[in-house]
Write a protein that holds these residues in place. Structure first.
Motif, mmCIF file in Angstrom:
data_model
loop_
_atom_site.group_PDB
_atom_site.id
_atom_site.type_symbol
_atom_site.label_atom_id
_atom_site.label_comp_id
_atom_site.label_asym_id
_atom_site.label_seq_id
_atom_site.Cartn_x
_atom_site.Cartn_y
_atom_site.Cartn_z
ATOM 1 N N GLU A 269 7.100 -2.979 10.981
ATOM 2 C CA GLU A 269 7.044 -3.690 9.703
ATOM 3 C C GLU A 269 8.157 -4.728 9.573
ATOM 4 O OE1 GLU A 269 4.824 -3.682 7.415
ATOM 5 O OE2 GLU A 269 3.686 -1.817 7.589
ATOM 6 N N LYS A 326 -3.091 -5.459 4.621
ATOM 7 C CA LYS A 326 -2.720 -6.806 5.058
ATOM 8 C C LYS A 326 -3.941 -7.659 5.414
ATOM 9 C CE LYS A 326 1.932 -5.847 6.907
ATOM 10 N NZ LYS A 326 2.169 -4.646 6.122
ATOM 11 N N LYS A 393 2.554 -8.707 1.768
ATOM 12 C CA LYS A 393 2.426 -7.556 0.885
ATOM 13 C C LYS A 393 1.591 -7.975 -0.316
ATOM 14 C CE LYS A 393 6.914 -8.688 -1.223
ATOM 15 N NZ LYS A 393 8.286 -8.201 -1.499
ATOM 16 N N GLN A 438 6.293 -11.262 2.962
ATOM 17 C CA GLN A 438 7.300 -10.255 2.638
ATOM 18 C C GLN A 438 8.654 -10.885 2.360
ATOM 19 O OE1 GLN A 438 7.189 -7.477 5.917
ATOM 20 N NE2 GLN A 438 5.279 -6.547 5.251
#
Length: 454
Positions: A269, A326, A393, A438
């Motif tokens: 991530e 996603k 996100k 993000q």
């Protein structure tokens, strides 16, 4: 989160975890104890009984969720829990493997997962919904780990009928909890981020990226059920362990899997290498299943391959929902998750039924593990060409009830902001759904536009 939201999230997470006990608690002991019933010497019948829960759950999960939109969330949850309790009692009293199949099917018919998720969406504000969903995910993962360790000892004390009686009793307490503890929503409406929409099914079912993930969850859980259809028998025969001591094997391998999962997920991530971590975990799962197929002469090697299996399983179980979030179109996320969960439930039936048939026909676990290895090999092949997911996100914002502006225009303005990759405003749901980077999206500009609608 407000006190009411926290209460809603924790109580619904507990309810969701309780629902999963119907599968998890019997997972490591079912094959042994079901074999003691009349008709239980037929492993095909044992496999059908093991997986019948998943078949009815797959058939009714989405319809129950849609039904809750019309008649109310709690009514559907009451009916689902009542079916779960009745099915548990039928399993506890079953005096033949055929009745155990019927009981397991009735258990699974109480398919309240979609209704519970929809109720959670009704009871939480948009900005806190992701956290609430994460609490449910954590509850399920914890239930799975605890069940693998606790079930063998429980089975020694109260037997398989006692475990079913226990889950049925807990189901009654869950009914009381829904009535007394879980709040009633002030407003109940459809939520695209949490519920399936039939009009969006073609979009989801034709997306090659989502199809890869749907096959993946099918392969992962079909192999899980197939493995546990025969693994308890092997721990007895090869490992020399009675069922009460199977937790000696499960505890260390489950802990190892959880510990090693964390750095892998963080790396995927934070460093934006989720595809690489995902493919590595599939390859690791293939190695585990191939190892079980070719070389498992002793308890030591069973532990080795189970250790590799649980490392891979935990990584895959954590990364796949993240990939769905996603990849799925913002307005179809709930539909994508609904299809994904249906594939998972269906795989439980197919995996255990095939494993039971293969073990009965060949009188050997080798074909079962060979099937699992083949599923993993296909998964690795179809996933190799997947597009690396963007480091995004999902953000949700409430649109004021009095705002009557142009939803299409607002969607375009939000989508034009730096770092926003996708934006859609759904006026009937009073929500704006955004997929943002993000790191590096213009949060202030988004907040300013949203503030104008409230």
């Amino acid at each position: 989160m407000s006190a009411l939201e926290l209460r809603s999230a924790t109580s619904l997470a507990g309810l969701y975890a309780l629902r999963m006990l119907g599968m998890f608690l019997i997972l490591p002991v079912f094959a042994v104890y079901a074999g003691h019933l009349p008709g239980g010497d037929n492993h095909t019948m044992v496999g059908l009984a093991f997986g019948a829960y998943g078949l009815t759950q797959a058939l009714l999960q989405l319809p129950f969720g849609m039904w809750s939109d019309r008649v109310g969330r709690k009514k559907v949850i009451y009916i689902g829990l009542a079916l779960f309790v009745i099915g548990s009692l039928m399993c506890a009293m079953a005096d033949h493997i055929a009745w155990l199949i019927v009981g397991r099917a009735v258990q699974g018919a109480g398919a309240i997962s979609a209704a519970v998720t929809a109720l959670l969406a009704d009871l939480t504000r948009e900005e806190h919904r992701t956290k609430a969903m994460a609490m449910i995910g954590a509850a399920i993962a914890s239930t799975f780990a605890i069940s693998l360790v606790a079930a063998p000892k429980l089975a020694e004390w109260i037997g398989l009928p006692g475990i079913f009686l226990l889950t049925g009793t807990l189901g009654v307490f869950a009914l009381i909890g829904v009535w007394k503890v879980i709040p009633n929503p002030t407003i109940s409406r459809f939520h695209s981020d949490a519920e399936a929409n039939t009009s969006r099914l073609p979009q989801v079912l034709q997306d090659p990226q989502l199809l890869r993930l749907n096959y993946g969850v099918f392969a992962l859980h079909a192999a899980q059920m197939a493995m546990f259809t025969v693994m308890p028998l092997l721990l007895n025969k090869i490992g020399g362990l009675d069922v009460a001591h199977h937790w000696w094997v499960y505890l260390p391998v489950v802990l190892l899997g959880f510990i090693l999962m964390v750095p892998a997920i963080i790396y995927g991530e934070k460093k934006h290498h989720l595809k690489e971590v995902f493919l590595f975990a599939i390859a690791l799962m293939f190695i585990a299943q191939l190892g079980m197929t070719l070389w498992m002469p002793s308890l030591t090697w069973i532990v080795v391959w189970l250790g590799v299996y649980f490392i891979a399983f935990n990584i895959l179980e954590a990364t796949q929902p993240s990939l769905i979030s996603k990849i799925a179109p913002t307005a179809a996320k709930g539909t994508a998750m609904g299809v994904y969960n249906t594939c998972q439930a269906a795989s439980m039936f197919i995996g255990s039924a095939l494993a039971g048939y293969l073990y009965q026909h060949f009188q050997s676990p080798v074909p079962v593990f060979a099937l699992c290895a083949a599923l993993m090999a296909i998964w690795l092949l179809v996933s190799w060409g997947m597009q690396p997911p963007l480091p995004v996100k999902t953000k949700m914002f409430h649109i004021g009830e009095e705002w009557t502006g142009d939803a299409v225009l607002l969607s375009a303005k939000l989508g034009a902001i730096e770092g926003v990759k996708e934006a859609v405003v759904l006026l009937d749901e009073r929500v704006a759904l955004l997929k943002v980077l993000q790191v590096g999206y213009d949060e202030a500009a988004v907040d300013q536009l949203i503030a104008e609608t409230n």
